[in-house]
Design an enzyme around this catalytic site. Structure first.
Site, PDB file in Angstrom:
ATOM      1  N   CYS A 111       0.843  -1.199   0.000  1.00 57.87           N
ATOM      2  CA  CYS A 111       0.000   0.000   0.000  1.00 57.87           C
ATOM      3  C   CYS A 111       0.878   1.249   0.000  1.00 57.87           C
ATOM      4  O   CYS A 111       1.886   1.322   0.712  1.00 57.87           O
ATOM      5  CB  CYS A 111      -0.903  -0.016   1.225  1.00 57.87           C
ATOM      6  SG  CYS A 111      -1.863   1.498   1.455  1.00 57.87           S
TER       7      CYS A 111
ATOM      8  N   CYS B 241      -6.784  -0.741   7.717  1.00 61.74           N
ATOM      9  CA  CYS B 241      -5.805   0.343   7.632  1.00 61.74           C
ATOM     10  C   CYS B 241      -5.543   0.870   9.034  1.00 61.74           C
ATOM     11  O   CYS B 241      -6.471   1.307   9.717  1.00 61.74           O
ATOM     12  CB  CYS B 241      -6.307   1.460   6.720  1.00 61.74           C
ATOM     13  SG  CYS B 241      -5.185   2.878   6.642  1.00 61.74           S
TER      14      CYS B 241
ATOM     15  N   GLU C 122      -9.317  34.371   1.865  1.00 62.02           N
ATOM     16  CA  GLU C 122      -9.310  32.999   1.354  1.00 62.02           C
ATOM     17  C   GLU C 122      -9.591  33.034  -0.144  1.00 62.02           C
ATOM     18  O   GLU C 122     -10.313  33.907  -0.625  1.00 62.02           O
ATOM     19  CB  GLU C 122     -10.374  32.173   2.095  1.00 62.02           C
ATOM     20  CG  GLU C 122     -10.727  30.836   1.511  1.00 62.02           C
ATOM     21  CD  GLU C 122      -9.539  29.919   1.336  1.00 62.02           C
ATOM     22  OE1 GLU C 122      -9.470  29.258   0.282  1.00 62.02           O
ATOM     23  OE2 GLU C 122      -8.680  29.853   2.236  1.00 62.02           O
TER      24      GLU C 122
ATOM     25  N   ASP D 113      -1.130  30.540   6.239  1.00 63.91           N
ATOM     26  CA  ASP D 113      -1.265  29.074   6.214  1.00 63.91           C
ATOM     27  C   ASP D 113      -1.586  28.624   4.790  1.00 63.91           C
ATOM     28  O   ASP D 113      -2.700  28.197   4.492  1.00 63.91           O
ATOM     29  CB  ASP D 113      -2.368  28.637   7.191  1.00 63.91           C
ATOM     30  CG  ASP D 113      -2.549  27.124   7.234  1.00 63.91           C
ATOM     31  OD1 ASP D 113      -1.632  26.405   6.809  1.00 63.91           O
ATOM     32  OD2 ASP D 113      -3.616  26.665   7.684  1.00 63.91           O
TER      33      ASP D 113
ATOM     34  N   PHE E 269      -5.029  32.839   3.645  1.00 60.29           N
ATOM     35  CA  PHE E 269      -5.390  31.449   3.349  1.00 60.29           C
ATOM     36  C   PHE E 269      -6.168  30.887   4.548  1.00 60.29           C
ATOM     37  O   PHE E 269      -5.856  29.822   5.077  1.00 60.29           O
ATOM     38  CB  PHE E 269      -4.139  30.597   3.077  1.00 60.29           C
ATOM     39  CG  PHE E 269      -3.242  31.134   1.995  1.00 60.29           C
ATOM     40  CD1 PHE E 269      -3.474  30.832   0.659  1.00 60.29           C
ATOM     41  CD2 PHE E 269      -2.163  31.945   2.308  1.00 60.29           C
ATOM     42  CE1 PHE E 269      -2.637  31.323  -0.343  1.00 60.29           C
ATOM     43  CE2 PHE E 269      -1.322  32.447   1.334  1.00 60.29           C
ATOM     44  CZ  PHE E 269      -1.556  32.139   0.003  1.00 60.29           C
TER      45      PHE E 269
ATOM     46  N   CYS F 235       1.461   4.691   3.418  1.00 65.61           N
ATOM     47  CA  CYS F 235       2.526   4.973   4.394  1.00 65.61           C
ATOM     48  C   CYS F 235       3.876   4.593   3.797  1.00 65.61           C
ATOM     49  O   CYS F 235       3.973   3.654   3.013  1.00 65.61           O
ATOM     50  CB  CYS F 235       2.324   4.173   5.680  1.00 65.61           C
ATOM     51  SG  CYS F 235       0.846   4.601   6.622  1.00 65.61           S
TER      52      CYS F 235
ATOM     53  N   ASN G 109     -10.096  28.161  10.687  1.00 63.23           N
ATOM     54  CA  ASN G 109      -9.407  27.328  11.678  1.00 63.23           C
ATOM     55  C   ASN G 109      -8.550  28.146  12.645  1.00 63.23           C
ATOM     56  O   ASN G 109      -8.513  27.862  13.843  1.00 63.23           O
ATOM     57  CB  ASN G 109      -8.535  26.297  10.954  1.00 63.23           C
ATOM     58  CG  ASN G 109      -7.928  25.270  11.877  1.00 63.23           C
ATOM     59  OD1 ASN G 109      -8.625  24.626  12.654  1.00 63.23           O
ATOM     60  ND2 ASN G 109      -6.610  25.115  11.807  1.00 63.23           N
TER      61      ASN G 109
ATOM     62  N   CYS H  38       2.929  23.317   4.718  1.00 61.51           N
ATOM     63  CA  CYS H  38       2.841  21.886   4.433  1.00 61.51           C
ATOM     64  C   CYS H  38       3.856  21.475   3.371  1.00 61.51           C
ATOM     65  O   CYS H  38       3.759  20.394   2.799  1.00 61.51           O
ATOM     66  CB  CYS H  38       1.420  21.496   4.007  1.00 61.51           C
ATOM     67  SG  CYS H  38       0.788  22.405   2.599  1.00 61.51           S
TER      68      CYS H  38
END
Length: 465
Positions: A99, A181, A339, A388, A318, A102, A323, A421
């Site tokens: 898979c 999973c 946004e 973000d 963003f 991961c 959040n 990210c």
């Protein structure tokens, strides 16, 4: 203590690449895709090709089989581990290695986080010639059952006995034949086999390519991508499954704008930020963080670094569904959220009203990948920024701040917290903020949002006098 792989009975040979034998390699490091990296040394001791070996870890001696050869490097798969690393551990998932969900389950969790921290530091140095004044303690949490969002591929494969539902196989378009999973919430993992049986019975079995998963505090939503309308028998099957497994089905016949709840209609997805008394409703196609527990810690860390005061005006770029905006509104005088998505902007406004902070917030939809210095000036003065962005980073914002700094025409925030990210775009933008806009990189650290993967989430603090 990690469970080490038993030592192989084979011995490393200096003639490792002799005919009929798998070549031997010592692994020095891991790359950003969690592949072991070593360099071939010729008979004269001169360094040769770099070899990227899937499944190998730093400090190991392995034999390998190459599946792609280039003039300066090769890509390979580990064959035998002749000398295992102390960082090696037994993967929990029976499907690890096949898979593609991961890539690091064979690596001790502390080592996973340390490698991600090194990736962040290396990107900052090699791409921006920067070292943070301080490295923050990593943010980490549960390493199993954390993935509250996922896109599962659906495919009927006669050779495998029917419908498969799961992630793609590693580096392949094939669907992994997985029946559980470990990184999905346990109740979702237990649903994979029943989902296969459900899809097998539907009239549109071959016209439903994917299922989008979104798990909230009380509701689990499954968005079915349907290329043809479902019939009455399908509807009955979906309702029965929803009642049995306590899920909510949504249907998506075309683009994201066509997503609508099917059954039950009265369920609502949400997550909470208890530290700030925030409840955040969302739709299954809205962007939300994959790992709710880590998100709570991340929001707390970001706000403590930003340190908003009662009189502050804060810009949240963003902002998504709010959040960071809504918790900030509990602490600052005014928070403006920008946004790029109309739908997310509307949801942020609704969430501000739901949480009683609409008097301290305002929202606007703008393309932040094309924002200019004039656009930022037009928004007025802000004491602090929270940024973000998606993987593409915040290049236009960083350039605009650099232009304002160099022209001296316009106010600049004294502090910026940047949540990233993608460490390479963070490093690029950090270079602009420090070298051209006059900020200092006060600190940076990793956020282990995606345990057992090579994905690196991070947070950085910039300050300017």
């Amino acid at each position: 203590m990690s469970e080490a792989v038993p030592l192989s009975t084979r011995r490393a040979s200096s003639a490792g690449d002799a005919p009929g034998r798998a070549p031997v390699l010592d692994i020095d490091s891991l790359d950003m895709e969690a592949r072991g990296v070593g360099r071939v040394v010729d008979e004269n001791g001169e360094p040769g090709k770099v070899i990227f070996v899937e499944g190998a870890l730093p400090g190991e001696r392995v034999t390998y089989s190459s599946f792609r050869r280039k003039p300066t490097y090769e890509q390979a798969q580990v064959v035998d581990i002749l000398r295992p690393s102390v960082m090696r551990t037994q993967p929990k998932c029976a499907f690890f290695g096949t898979c593609g969900g991961c890539s690091m389950q064979h690596l001790d969790m502390r080592a996973q986080v340390a490698i991600k921290q090194r990736v962040l530091e290396d990107n900052l140095w090699h791409l921006a010639k920067l070292r943070a004044e301080a490295m923050f303690a990593p943010i980490h949490g549960p390493s199993w059952g954390y993935r509250y969002r996922a896109r599962l591929t659906v495919r009927h494969v006669a050779k495998k006995g029917g419908v498969l539902v799961g992630f793609h196989e590693k580096k392949s378009s094939y669907v992994a034949d997985m029946t559980s999973c470990e990184v999905l919430p346990p109740h979702v993992s237990a649903m994979l086999v029943p989902l296969r049986r459900l899809v097998e019975q539907l009239s549109i079995r071959d016209r439903m390519p994917q299922i989008e998963l979104a798990v909230g505090a009380r509701v689990t939503a499954l968005v079915l991508r349907v290329l043809e309308p479902i019939n009455a028998a399908d509807e009955a099957l979906l309702r029965e499954f929803a009642d049995t497994h306590r899920v909510q089905f949504w249907l998506q016949p075309k683009g994201p704008d066509t997503v609508a709840p099917f059954y039950p209609l009265d369920a609502q997805l949400d997550y909470t930020l208890p530290e700030f008394g925030i409840r955040m409703p969302f739709k299954p196609t809205d962007f939300t963080q994959v790992n709710h527990q880590i998100n709570r810690v991340l929001v707390g860390r970001a706000l403590r670094l930003l340190a908003p005061e009662r009189g502050d005006r804060v810009l949240d770029l963003f902002c998504g569904i709010g959040n960071f905006t809504l918790p900030l509104a509990r602490l600052a005088r005014e928070v403006v959220g920008i946004e790029g998505s109309d739908a997310l902007t509307a949801r942020a406004l609704e969430n501000a009203k739901e949480n009683g902070v609409d008097g301290h917030t305002s929202f606007a939809c703008r393309n932040l990948f094309e924002v200019t210095a004039d656009d930022l000036r037009a928004l007025g003065a802000f004491d602090k920024f929270l940024v973000d962005p998606p993987r593409e980073g915040a290049l236009a914002v960083s350039k605009a701040l650099a232009e304002i700094a160099q022209s001296g025409a316009g106010p600049l925030p004294a502090r910026i917290v940047y949540v990233s990210c993608n460490p390479s775009t963070l490093a690029r933008d950090a270079g602009l903020l420090v070298h051209e806009a006059g900020y200092r990189l006060k600190g940076a650290g990793v956020v282990n949002m995606f345990p057992h993967t090579s994905h690196v989430e991070s947070i950085a603090l910039f300050e300017r006098d």
